[in-house]
Every structure is written in structure tokens, then in C-alpha cells.
Scaffold this motif. Structure first.
Motif, PDB file in Angstrom:
ATOM      1  N   GLU A   1       0.827  -1.205   0.000  1.00  0.00           N
ATOM      2  CA  GLU A   1       0.000   0.000   0.000  1.00  0.00           C
ATOM      3  C   GLU A   1       0.862   1.256   0.000  1.00  0.00           C
ATOM      4  O   GLU A   1       0.585   2.222  -0.724  1.00  0.00           O
ATOM      5  CB  GLU A   1      -0.937   0.008   1.206  1.00  0.00           C
ATOM      6  N   GLN A   2       1.925   1.251   0.793  1.00  0.00           N
ATOM      7  CA  GLN A   2       2.820   2.411   0.817  1.00  0.00           C
ATOM      8  C   GLN A   2       3.489   2.622  -0.536  1.00  0.00           C
ATOM      9  O   GLN A   2       3.594   3.756  -1.018  1.00  0.00           O
ATOM     10  CB  GLN A   2       3.883   2.226   1.897  1.00  0.00           C
ATOM     11  N   THR A   3       3.905   1.535  -1.174  1.00  0.00           N
ATOM     12  CA  THR A   3       4.553   1.642  -2.484  1.00  0.00           C
ATOM     13  C   THR A   3       3.597   2.192  -3.529  1.00  0.00           C
ATOM     14  O   THR A   3       3.937   3.112  -4.294  1.00  0.00           O
ATOM     15  CB  THR A   3       5.087   0.268  -2.918  1.00  0.00           C
ATOM     16  N   LEU A   4       2.389   1.635  -3.582  1.00  0.00           N
ATOM     17  CA  LEU A   4       1.425   2.049  -4.604  1.00  0.00           C
ATOM     18  C   LEU A   4       0.899   3.458  -4.371  1.00  0.00           C
ATOM     19  O   LEU A   4       0.557   4.156  -5.334  1.00  0.00           O
ATOM     20  CB  LEU A   4       0.261   1.061  -4.655  1.00  0.00           C
ATOM     21  N   SER A   5       0.821   3.882  -3.120  1.00  0.00           N
ATOM     22  CA  SER A   5       0.247   5.200  -2.827  1.00  0.00           C
ATOM     23  C   SER A   5       1.038   6.327  -3.462  1.00  0.00           C
ATOM     24  O   SER A   5       0.502   7.413  -3.703  1.00  0.00           O
ATOM     25  CB  SER A   5       0.170   5.411  -1.315  1.00  0.00           C
ATOM     26  N   ARG A   6       2.309   6.095  -3.774  1.00  0.00           N
ATOM     27  CA  ARG A   6       3.152   7.133  -4.357  1.00  0.00           C
ATOM     28  C   ARG A   6       3.074   7.192  -5.879  1.00  0.00           C
ATOM     29  O   ARG A   6       3.628   8.110  -6.488  1.00  0.00           O
ATOM     30  CB  ARG A   6       4.612   6.922  -3.921  1.00  0.00           C
ATOM     31  N   ILE A   7       2.410   6.195  -6.495  1.00  0.00           N
ATOM     32  CA  ILE A   7       2.398   6.174  -7.961  1.00  0.00           C
ATOM     33  C   ILE A   7       1.000   6.061  -8.557  1.00  0.00           C
ATOM     34  O   ILE A   7       0.767   6.552  -9.664  1.00  0.00           O
ATOM     35  CB  ILE A   7       3.272   5.018  -8.502  1.00  0.00           C
TER      36      ILE A   7
END
Length: 434
Positions: free
Chosen positions: A227-233
Motif C-alpha cells: 500500500e505504501q509503495t502504490l500510494s506514491r504512484i
């Protein structure tokens, strides 16, 4: 010339593609591959004295003619196993007076008339011609006399079909001629070769959209960080996000879909997963991102600038999300190697144009060292640039075993790969050490 194929019935054909493509598109892929194979065989036949026959499974002769034309013979495959079906096809052809018989599958988009010509010519001095496939099978087999024993005691569907068949031919005192190794299209990761060899047709393969960046994230049980990774892109303009999942049992898939990413089911293994995601991507540029790595601000602009300046590919500088001094040394070493040797690794967010990626065949379908091999091929074409902006990757793999031990394991894997140890062997050793 005998082409083995299936009638393209949704839900029945290309079933291993259905999780990634859906039943209709999987059947469309079967139809497209068969049409291309028959076009190649017909082109060869136009310049040679050669009969062309289609041996099919599913459907009937009428439906096959409607789908693939009336200018060739259609016969249903006879037998329970592939071996039995090959025995029957060769026996009928030789009984009808053929002096050389070549059987080809319909799943090899790299096939061309020159390969068929080599196979037919080779049968003037060889008893058996084999075209090995990357997956361990073969895409072509040719005989100059009936050899039913060649197809007995073979583990059909396994990764040793080619090797067992070649060994059987030697036991039968046959002279064997081997063709070049090509790719079969059986699994989602194999679709990479289709993006290079086939035009997008009937909605099976995506059209490339200029100005769109596709970010491919391979995952396997990454619910704690995805979730943290995807939230930035997710949600960035002109960016699509594809999660290539290798069979997660946790909430990774649910979180990814809720975040707005497309999810592509794939066979486990980072190389396979990234190939599967890339094959179904629409972007004219591809960025491969590990699930525990966050991209920097303005990542899209950095990527476009790097490629527009003439680099064949690029990666970001590395930052590890922990303050231990040993990790600072690792960062310095990684960034030095990437900047001056052009050897970034996958945790730095590798990126490349889609056209170039598909032209060189994508990643090898390896569980380890797939990034090293891709960069090796890319460096032969030009410069791999390092972006000053840094990705931030998790320190978890260094902290789990300790910085020194993790670094030593990584370097031993690199050394072993350089010495020719197979990636599958290295992966088993790597997992046992972890």
C-alpha cells in the motif's frame, strides 16, 4: 508439413493464459498464433513441393476451415497423449507416400520460413530434426522415416521433453540435427515474445500508447508494504500501475486492486512476473519496481529526461530506509557501480522503453539474476544511466540476517552466476541461506 493446433474455443484453449487474459482473449491468442504459423508454413509451401496439413484438437473440420482457410488439409488429432498423436500423424503421412515429414506447433511466433527450409533440407542427411524450445520442449520435429519408438517413454508436458527425445533418437541410432532454440507461448510470461513478433490484434495484446508510463510491480505476499509503495504512484497522470502477482496468499491482491492497480496473475519468480506484467502493459516506457521500494518525487520526469537524452535504459540512485552506517557504505557502493560500470540492480527501479524491452526479449524467466542478465544485454546497445534522485528501499533483507552476511550472500550469488552456475541452483542456495 503438419501444423498441430487447436480450435480456438473460449474456456477450452490456452487455459493457462485465462487467469491473465480471460477466456475470450486466450482463445483469440490461440487463433492469432495459429494464423501466423499457417501463414509462415504457406509461405514456405509457395516455393517448394510440399503438402500442408493441419492436425487439430477440438472443433471440427468445417469450423477449422472457416477459421483458417480452405487451402489446406484438416484432420483431427488421434491419441490420448501428445506422443500418441505424433505417432499417428507421422504414420499416416509416411503411409501416404511422404518422404520427409515436419511437424510444427502453433505456439512459436518466432518461426519463419528459413527455419522450415533448414529443417526440410536437414532431413536429406539427418534422420531426426528437432527445434528446441526454451521451456524444455520442442517447437518442431522432422523425420525422414517413421520412428514410433521416438515418442515412447517421454514425460510429455515436462521440462525434459527435448532432452529425452534427443536421447531416445541416439538410442535408436538416428542422426540428429538441432535447430536454433525459440520460445513457445504457453504462460503469461511468454507473451513478451508476442509483443515483439505479433501486431496487436482483436484486443488480445494492448496497443502501445505514446507518453504513457507503465510501472510493473512483482509481488508475493507483500501486504505489509504494497500500500505504501502504490500510494506514491497510483493516480499520477500518464502512469498505469500493474501488479504482477506470483500467487499471494495474503491481502496483497485485494489491497492492490483497492488502490487502483491492475493485477496480472503470473507464475512465481521475479523474471516471470515482470515479463507477464510488461506483456500486458500499454506504456511506451516500462519501469520495474520492487514491492518494498518507493519512487522519488518527479520520477516520471526523471525517467523521460533520461531516455530522451539517449540512454538505452536507466535506474535510480539507491537509498536504504535505515540509519545504520553499514547501509550507507552499501548505498555508496551500489551507486558507484551503477554510475561508472552501468550495472544497476532491480531494487533501483530499472526502466527502459517498451520497444527496446520487447526487442531484446524481456527478462529471462529466472527467479534470480534476471536483472543482471537484462542489464548485460542492454549494455551491449548503449548506456544505462543513473538518475541522481533516489528510490528508497526497505532495509528488511539486510537486517534479517545482518548487513555483512547479506552482502556476502549477494556477492557470492553474483560470483556464482559469473562462473556459470544456473540461476535456479543459485536461487535454491540463496533461499536456504535466508
Amino acid at each position: 508439413m503438419i501444423v498441430f493446433s487447436r480450435y480456438p474455443e473460449p474456456g477450452v484453449t490456452k487455459t493457462r493464459m485465462i487467469p491473465a487474459l480471460g477466456a475470450e482473449r486466450a482463445a483469440g491468442l490461440q487463433e492469432s498464433l495459429t494464423k501466423r504459423t499457417l501463414a509462415v508454413a504457406s509461405e514456405y509451401r509457395s516455393g517448394h513441393s510440399c503438402d500442408l496439413e493441419v492436425r487439430f484438437a477440438g472443433g471440427d473440420s468445417t469450423r477449422m476451415r472457416n477459421a483458417f482457410g480452405t487451402d489446406k488439409e484438416y484432420r483431427s488429432q488421434q491419441g490420448a497423449s501428445l506422443g500418441e498423436r505424433l505417432i499417428d500423424a507421422f504414420a499416416v503421412a509416411f503411409n501416404e507416400g511422404a518422404t520427409r515429414v515436419v511437424v510444427i506447433g502453433s505456439d512459436c511466433p518466432e518461426m519463419d520460413p528459413t527455419i522450415l527450409d533448414e529443417a526440410m533440407r536437414a532431413l536429406s542427411h539427418a534422420d531426426v530434426v528437432l527445434g528446441p524450445a526454451i521451456d524444455g520442449g520442442y517447437y518442431l520435429i522432422g523425420l525422414n522415416a517413421n520412428q514410433p519408438g521416438l515418442f515412447q517413454e517421454i514425460d510429455w508436458g515436462g521440462e525434459n521433453v527435448f532432452r529425452q527425445t534427443a536421447r531416445k533418437a541416439i538410442q535408436l541410432r538416428c542422426k540428429v540435427h538441432c535447430l536454433q532454440t525459440l520460445s513457445d507461448v504457453d504462460y503469461p510470461e511468454d507473451l513478451v515474445v508476442c509483443r515483439h513478433c505479433l501486431d496487436p490484434i482483436d484486443g488480445v495484446l494492448p496497443l502501445t500508447r505514446e507518453g504513457l508510463l507503465s510501472v510493473i510491480v512483482p509481488t508475493l505476499n507483500e501486504e505489509r508494504c504494497i500500500e505504501q509503495t502504490l500510494s506514491r504512484i497510483v493516480g499520477h497522470p500518464n502512469v498505469e500501475v500493474i501488479v504482477a502477482d506470483g500467487g499471494s496468499k495474503d491481502a496483497t491482491i485485494e489491497i492492490s486492486r483497492r488502490m487502483g492497480a491492475a493485477v496480472v496473475p503470473a507464475n512465481p519468480g521475479r523474471g516471470r512476473q515482470m515479463n507477464a506484467g510488461a506483456a500486458l502493459a500499454s506504456g511506451d516506457a516500462l519501469l520495474f519496481l520492487h514491492a518494498d521500494t518507493q519512487l522519488p518525487e518527479l520520477f516520471h520526469q526523471h525517467l523521460r529526461t533520461t531516455l530522451e537524452q539517449g540512454a538505452v535504459a536507466g535506474a535510480f540512485s539507491l537509498r536504504i530506509d535505515d540509519d545504520r552506517w553499514g547501509l550507507r557504505w552499501i548505498e555508496h557502493g551500489v551507486n558507484f557501480r551503477s554510475r561508472f560500470l552501468g550495472r544497476p540492480y532491480g531494487d533501483q527501479g530499472l526502466f527502459v522503453s517498451a520497444r527496446r524491452f520487447f526487442e531484446i526479449g524481456g527478462f529471462p524467466n529466472w527467479p534470480l539474476m534476471e536483472d543482471v542478465e537484462l542489464c548485460r544485454r542492454l549494455r551491449k546497445q548503449g548506456t544505462i544511466s543513473l538518475v541522481e534522485a533516489a528510490v528508497t528501499t526497505s532495509a528488511r533483507r539486510w537486517l534479517r540476517l545482518g548487513i555483512l552476511k547479506t552482502t556476502l550472500i549477494n556477492q557470492l550469488c553474483i560470483a556464482g552466476f559469473g562462473l556459470g552456475i544456473p540461476p535456479d541452483t543459485l536461487h535454491r542456495w540463496y533461499r536456504s541461506r535466508r
